[in-house]
Write a protein that holds these residues in place. Structure first.
Motif, PDB file in Angstrom:
ATOM      1  N   SER A  14       0.829  -1.195   0.000  1.00  0.00           N
ATOM      2  CA  SER A  14       0.000   0.000   0.000  1.00  0.00           C
ATOM      3  C   SER A  14       0.867   1.249   0.000  1.00  0.00           C
ATOM      4  CB  SER A  14      -0.905   0.000   1.232  1.00  0.00           C
ATOM      5  OG  SER A  14      -1.592   1.217   1.323  1.00  0.00           O
ATOM      6  N   MET A  15       0.548   2.168  -0.900  1.00  0.00           N
ATOM      7  CA  MET A  15       1.298   3.429  -0.930  1.00  0.00           C
ATOM      8  C   MET A  15       0.664   4.488  -0.031  1.00  0.00           C
ATOM      9  SD  MET A  15       0.541   5.316  -4.544  1.00  0.00           S
ATOM     10  CE  MET A  15       0.588   3.899  -5.600  1.00  0.00           C
ATOM     11  N   LYS A  16      -0.474   4.176   0.562  1.00  0.00           N
ATOM     12  CA  LYS A  16      -1.190   5.147   1.383  1.00  0.00           C
ATOM     13  C   LYS A  16      -0.336   5.737   2.502  1.00  0.00           C
ATOM     14  CE  LYS A  16      -5.421   5.768   4.021  1.00  0.00           C
ATOM     15  NZ  LYS A  16      -6.656   5.150   4.514  1.00  0.00           N
ATOM     16  N   PRO A  17       0.427   4.927   3.279  1.00  0.00           N
ATOM     17  CA  PRO A  17       1.250   5.544   4.338  1.00  0.00           C
ATOM     18  C   PRO A  17       2.260   6.543   3.800  1.00  0.00           C
ATOM     19  CG  PRO A  17       1.089   3.178   4.681  1.00  0.00           C
ATOM     20  CD  PRO A  17       0.487   3.467   3.341  1.00  0.00           C
ATOM     21  N   ALA A  18       2.894   6.237   2.677  1.00  0.00           N
ATOM     22  CA  ALA A  18       3.873   7.160   2.100  1.00  0.00           C
ATOM     23  C   ALA A  18       3.198   8.452   1.645  1.00  0.00           C
ATOM     24  CB  ALA A  18       4.598   6.498   0.937  1.00  0.00           C
ATOM     25  N   LEU A  19       2.023   8.335   1.020  1.00  0.00           N
ATOM     26  CA  LEU A  19       1.307   9.531   0.566  1.00  0.00           C
ATOM     27  C   LEU A  19       0.862  10.396   1.741  1.00  0.00           C
ATOM     28  CD1 LEU A  19      -0.874   8.139  -2.366  1.00  0.00           C
ATOM     29  CD2 LEU A  19       1.237   9.465  -2.505  1.00  0.00           C
ATOM     30  N   LEU A  20       0.415   9.754   2.815  1.00  0.00           N
ATOM     31  CA  LEU A  20       0.009  10.523   4.005  1.00  0.00           C
ATOM     32  C   LEU A  20       1.199  11.236   4.628  1.00  0.00           C
ATOM     33  CD1 LEU A  20      -2.555   8.084   5.648  1.00  0.00           C
ATOM     34  CD2 LEU A  20      -3.022  10.238   4.470  1.00  0.00           C
ATOM     35  N   ARG A  21       2.344  10.571   4.669  1.00  0.00           N
ATOM     36  CA  ARG A  21       3.549  11.241   5.187  1.00  0.00           C
ATOM     37  C   ARG A  21       3.920  12.422   4.304  1.00  0.00           C
ATOM     38  NH1 ARG A  21       6.169   5.845   5.009  1.00  0.00           N
ATOM     39  NH2 ARG A  21       5.206   4.742   6.722  1.00  0.00           N
ATOM     40  N   GLY A  22       3.827  12.253   2.993  1.00  0.00           N
ATOM     41  CA  GLY A  22       4.121  13.343   2.072  1.00  0.00           C
ATOM     42  C   GLY A  22       3.157  14.502   2.247  1.00  0.00           C
ATOM     43  N   ALA A  23       1.875  14.202   2.445  1.00  0.00           N
ATOM     44  CA  ALA A  23       0.876  15.258   2.655  1.00  0.00           C
ATOM     45  C   ALA A  23       1.125  16.010   3.957  1.00  0.00           C
ATOM     46  CB  ALA A  23      -0.527  14.664   2.661  1.00  0.00           C
ATOM     47  N   ARG A  24       1.740  15.349   4.937  1.00  0.00           N
ATOM     48  CA  ARG A  24       2.091  16.014   6.204  1.00  0.00           C
ATOM     49  C   ARG A  24       3.450  16.698   6.124  1.00  0.00           C
ATOM     50  NH1 ARG A  24       0.493  10.894   8.933  1.00  0.00           N
ATOM     51  NH2 ARG A  24       2.739  10.649   9.104  1.00  0.00           N
ATOM     52  N   LEU A  25       4.027  16.733   4.899  1.00  0.00           N
ATOM     53  CA  LEU A  25       5.319  17.384   4.622  1.00  0.00           C
ATOM     54  C   LEU A  25       6.464  16.693   5.343  1.00  0.00           C
ATOM     55  CD1 LEU A  25       4.164  21.121   4.858  1.00  0.00           C
ATOM     56  CD2 LEU A  25       3.922  19.527   2.965  1.00  0.00           C
ATOM     57  N   ARG A  26       6.363  15.398   5.519  1.00  0.00           N
ATOM     58  CA  ARG A  26       7.387  14.594   6.185  1.00  0.00           C
ATOM     59  C   ARG A  26       8.032  13.647   5.193  1.00  0.00           C
ATOM     60  NH1 ARG A  26       8.698  17.452  10.353  1.00  0.00           N
ATOM     61  NH2 ARG A  26       6.917  18.021  11.593  1.00  0.00           N
ATOM     62  N   CYS A  27       9.166  13.109   5.558  1.00  0.00           N
ATOM     63  CA  CYS A  27       9.894  12.148   4.737  1.00  0.00           C
ATOM     64  C   CYS A  27       8.991  10.957   4.417  1.00  0.00           C
ATOM     65  CB  CYS A  27      11.136  11.679   5.495  1.00  0.00           C
ATOM     66  SG  CYS A  27      11.992  10.310   4.712  1.00  0.00           S
ATOM     67  N   PRO A  28       8.924  10.543   3.152  1.00  0.00           N
ATOM     68  CA  PRO A  28       8.041   9.428   2.811  1.00  0.00           C
ATOM     69  C   PRO A  28       8.503   8.090   3.371  1.00  0.00           C
ATOM     70  CG  PRO A  28       9.289  10.127   0.887  1.00  0.00           C
ATOM     71  CD  PRO A  28       9.582  11.108   1.985  1.00  0.00           C
ATOM     72  N   CYS A  30      10.558   7.558   6.474  1.00  0.00           N
ATOM     73  CA  CYS A  30      10.512   7.420   7.942  1.00  0.00           C
ATOM     74  C   CYS A  30       9.350   8.185   8.576  1.00  0.00           C
ATOM     75  CB  CYS A  30      11.828   7.865   8.565  1.00  0.00           C
ATOM     76  SG  CYS A  30      12.148   9.646   8.466  1.00  0.00           S
ATOM     77  N   GLY A  31       8.865   9.231   7.927  1.00  0.00           N
ATOM     78  CA  GLY A  31       7.768  10.017   8.473  1.00  0.00           C
ATOM     79  C   GLY A  31       8.183  10.976   9.571  1.00  0.00           C
ATOM     80  N   GLU A  32       9.465  11.079   9.846  1.00  0.00           N
ATOM     81  CA  GLU A  32       9.956  11.949  10.919  1.00  0.00           C
ATOM     82  C   GLU A  32      10.600  13.236  10.405  1.00  0.00           C
ATOM     83  OE1 GLU A  32       9.476  11.363  14.195  1.00  0.00           O
ATOM     84  OE2 GLU A  32       8.347   9.597  13.591  1.00  0.00           O
ATOM     85  N   GLY A  33      11.499  13.131   9.453  1.00  0.00           N
ATOM     86  CA  GLY A  33      12.227  14.293   8.961  1.00  0.00           C
ATOM     87  C   GLY A  33      11.367  15.181   8.083  1.00  0.00           C
ATOM     88  N   ARG A  34      11.744  16.444   7.992  1.00  0.00           N
ATOM     89  CA  ARG A  34      11.009  17.404   7.168  1.00  0.00           C
ATOM     90  C   ARG A  34      11.397  17.219   5.706  1.00  0.00           C
ATOM     91  NH1 ARG A  34       8.356  21.208   9.762  1.00  0.00           N
ATOM     92  NH2 ARG A  34       8.448  22.602   7.982  1.00  0.00           N
ATOM     93  N   MET A  35      10.390  17.264   4.812  1.00  0.00           N
ATOM     94  CA  MET A  35      10.646  17.084   3.389  1.00  0.00           C
ATOM     95  C   MET A  35      11.088  18.390   2.729  1.00  0.00           C
ATOM     96  SD  MET A  35       8.166  15.695   0.333  1.00  0.00           S
ATOM     97  CE  MET A  35       7.764  14.202   1.177  1.00  0.00           C
ATOM     98  N   PHE A  36      10.630  19.521   3.254  1.00  0.00           N
ATOM     99  CA  PHE A  36      10.914  20.809   2.628  1.00  0.00           C
ATOM    100  C   PHE A  36      11.860  21.636   3.490  1.00  0.00           C
ATOM    101  CE2 PHE A  36       6.741  19.618   0.974  1.00  0.00           C
ATOM    102  CZ  PHE A  36       6.961  19.749  -0.386  1.00  0.00           C
ATOM    103  N   SER A  37      12.787  22.337   2.815  1.00  0.00           N
ATOM    104  CA  SER A  37      13.676  23.247   3.534  1.00  0.00           C
ATOM    105  C   SER A  37      13.089  24.655   3.575  1.00  0.00           C
ATOM    106  CB  SER A  37      15.059  23.268   2.889  1.00  0.00           C
ATOM    107  OG  SER A  37      14.975  23.690   1.537  1.00  0.00           O
TER     108      SER A  37
END
Length: 137
Positions: A14-28, A30-37
């Motif tokens: 399922s790609m749903k967890p990765a998409l939800l992490r991306g929507a929260r602007l987190r690393c796809p 680990c879900g912890e680190g910030r995706m945007f600088s």
């Protein structure tokens, strides 16, 4: 082993967890680190798990999706605004114009985060299957 099978084994089916992490602007991954600088600038790598985010190629995709959604919302709200404000086209144009700008600016980062997460999940544009564990969302 096929590339698709490697990706499914790495990330689950399922790609749903990765998409939800991306929507929260987190690393796809680990879900912890910030995706945007900054507002829309993707960081070179995750600060927590070290995922290299430089292969991402979101380009104009997020803007097209945001325009599609916002235009439909504004278009469907036009008759409602005429009912509420009557025959005042300038007022309606100002209200709907401001709403479209605010909605677009609010939606762009989460949609771009989802595009990057999708590319990572599918192994697109230089993202490769990795052996690192994936966090549960």
């Amino acid at each position: 082993m096929s590339k698709t099978l490697q990706i499914i084994q790495q990330h689950g089916d399922s790609m749903k967890p990765a998409l939800l992490r991306g929507a929260r602007l987190r690393c796809p991954r680990c879900g912890e680190g910030r995706m945007f600088s900054s507002y829309l600038k993707v960081a070179p790598q995750c600060g927590c798990c070290g995922l290299d985010l430089t292969p991402q190629r979101a380009d104009d995709g997020p803007a097209y999706v945001v325009i599609l959604i916002v235009a439909h919302l504004i278009g469907f709200s036009l008759p409602v605004m005429f009912d509420l404000l009557g025959d005042r086209p300038t007022m309606i144009a100002v209200v709907l114009g401001m709403a479209s700008v605010v909605l677009s600016l609010a939606m762009l980062p989460p949609v771009k985060g989802m595009f990057v997460a999708l590319q990572w999940f599918k192994g697109m544009h230089g993202f490769r299957a990795e052996a690192a564990p994936v966090a549960k969302a």
